[in-house]
Scaffold this active site. Structure first.
Site, mmCIF file in Angstrom:
data_model
loop_
_atom_site.group_PDB
_atom_site.id
_atom_site.type_symbol
_atom_site.label_atom_id
_atom_site.label_comp_id
_atom_site.label_asym_id
_atom_site.label_seq_id
_atom_site.Cartn_x
_atom_site.Cartn_y
_atom_site.Cartn_z
ATOM 1 N N THR A 189 37.735 43.235 -46.028
ATOM 2 C CA THR A 189 38.879 42.803 -47.316
ATOM 3 C C THR A 189 38.266 43.152 -48.410
ATOM 4 O O THR A 189 37.066 42.948 -48.764
ATOM 5 C CB THR A 189 39.181 41.302 -46.901
ATOM 6 O OG1 THR A 189 40.055 40.823 -48.118
ATOM 7 C CG2 THR A 189 37.922 40.397 -47.135
ATOM 8 N N TYR A 234 36.527 32.397 -47.739
ATOM 9 C CA TYR A 234 37.139 33.459 -47.182
ATOM 10 C C TYR A 234 36.170 34.855 -47.124
ATOM 11 O O TYR A 234 35.832 35.692 -46.320
ATOM 12 C CB TYR A 234 38.394 33.802 -47.352
ATOM 13 C CG TYR A 234 38.999 35.058 -46.809
ATOM 14 C CD1 TYR A 234 39.414 35.055 -45.445
ATOM 15 C CD2 TYR A 234 39.616 36.202 -47.754
ATOM 16 C CE1 TYR A 234 39.920 36.414 -44.845
ATOM 17 C CE2 TYR A 234 39.826 37.288 -47.113
ATOM 18 C CZ TYR A 234 40.093 37.354 -45.853
ATOM 19 O OH TYR A 234 40.644 38.445 -45.335
#
Length: 289
Positions: free
Chosen positions: A103, A127
């Site tokens: 990501t 995250y």
């Protein structure tokens, strides 16, 4: 290369790969969801792979609830980092090719030009940190024929995502506030899925390689929502908000543009423009006017 395992098979990317799999009869796909391979239960992971070998593993599984991760750091770390670390070791032992999806959140979002693969990572939340740790674990294990693909702003006709949320809220409300000071590129999961499948026979590297993939172009969340409404014929007044006006548990990157030159040059792929892909997704959802 023939047998392919897809983990996280019920998520956005996994579902798109499953949809496209019929176009690739040369492969024998195994789609693994939580019911067969629970990414949060590491104790049963070795049992799953006992007696099994796959030519390639595509890891689409992830803990993606960015805000919730702030209050569930252990679970997020188990799924996003520790599972991936074990998967890399299994891939190395069994000599399986591995494609892992990462990501833009591994970066701090403060850049002034699209991020290249070698830019320093500096995640700003749980995250992003768990995804960064997964990348580092793969690099440390160093299995051959392994690709890490960072992507951004993923949406699909499957699952819950920004596009489907906007379609719902646009019909329910006359006015919406959407953030305009976060810039990136939406990524249609079908495009990413197609690229992943096209890369499978081309993987040939002695150590892990990192690549960036998103659709082409740049846009803010505000402009993205405006375009969704325009293309779907929804009348909704969209108000531009700053990030400070819409506080969240997890800090979002203000700048998420990814430079895709490496993946385009190394594999000769063409990447669709974000708006063209959005049109295709809306048609898939039956929402295009």
């Amino acid at each position: 290369m023939r047998s392919i395992l897809v983990t996280g098979a019920n998520g956005q990317l996994g579902s798109e790969i499953k949809k496209l799999s019929r176009l690739y009869p040369q492969y024998e796909f195994t789609f693994s969801g939580r019911e067969t391979l629970d990414l949060g239960n590491l104790c049963k992971m070795e049992d799953y792979f006992d007696g099994k070998r796959f030519d390639a593993i595509i890891n689409c599984g992830a803990y993606t609830a960015v805000d919730k991760a702030e209050s569930e750091p252990e679970l997020a770390d188990t799924i996003n980092h520790r599972f991936v670390s074990m998967l890399a070791k299994i891939a190395k032992i069994k000599k399986s090719a591995l494609i892992h999806i990462s990501t833009d959140y591994v970066f701090d979002g403060q850049n002034y030009r699209p991020y290249v693969e070698t830019d320093p990572t500096d995640p700003q939340g749980v995250y992003g940190r768990t995804k960064q740790k997964a990348e580092n674990a793969i690099l440390a294990t160093a299995p051959a024929n392994t690709l890490i693909i960072r992507t951004s702003w993923v949406y699909s006709s499957f699952g819950t995502n920004f596009v489907k949320t906007m379609l719902r809220l646009g019909k329910e409300r006359d006015t919406l506030g959407v953030i305009y000071d976060q810039v990136g590129t939406p990524t249609y999961a079908e495009d990413l899925a197609r690229t992943v499948l096209e890369l499978l026979p081309k993987i040939s590297n002695e150590s892990p390689e990192i690549y960036h993939y998103s659709n082409e172009g740049a846009i803010s969340w505000y402009d993205f929502s405006k375009t969704i409404f325009e293309l779907s014929g929804i009348v909704c007044d969209v108000k531009a908000l700053t990030s400070d006006q819409y506080p969240t548990q997890a800090k979002r990157p203000h700048y998420s543009l990814l430079n895709k030159s490496k993946i385009k040059n190394d594999f000769g792929i063409t990447i669709p423009y974000w708006k063209d892909s959005l049109c295709r997704c809306l048609e898939e959802l039956g929402a295009k006017s």
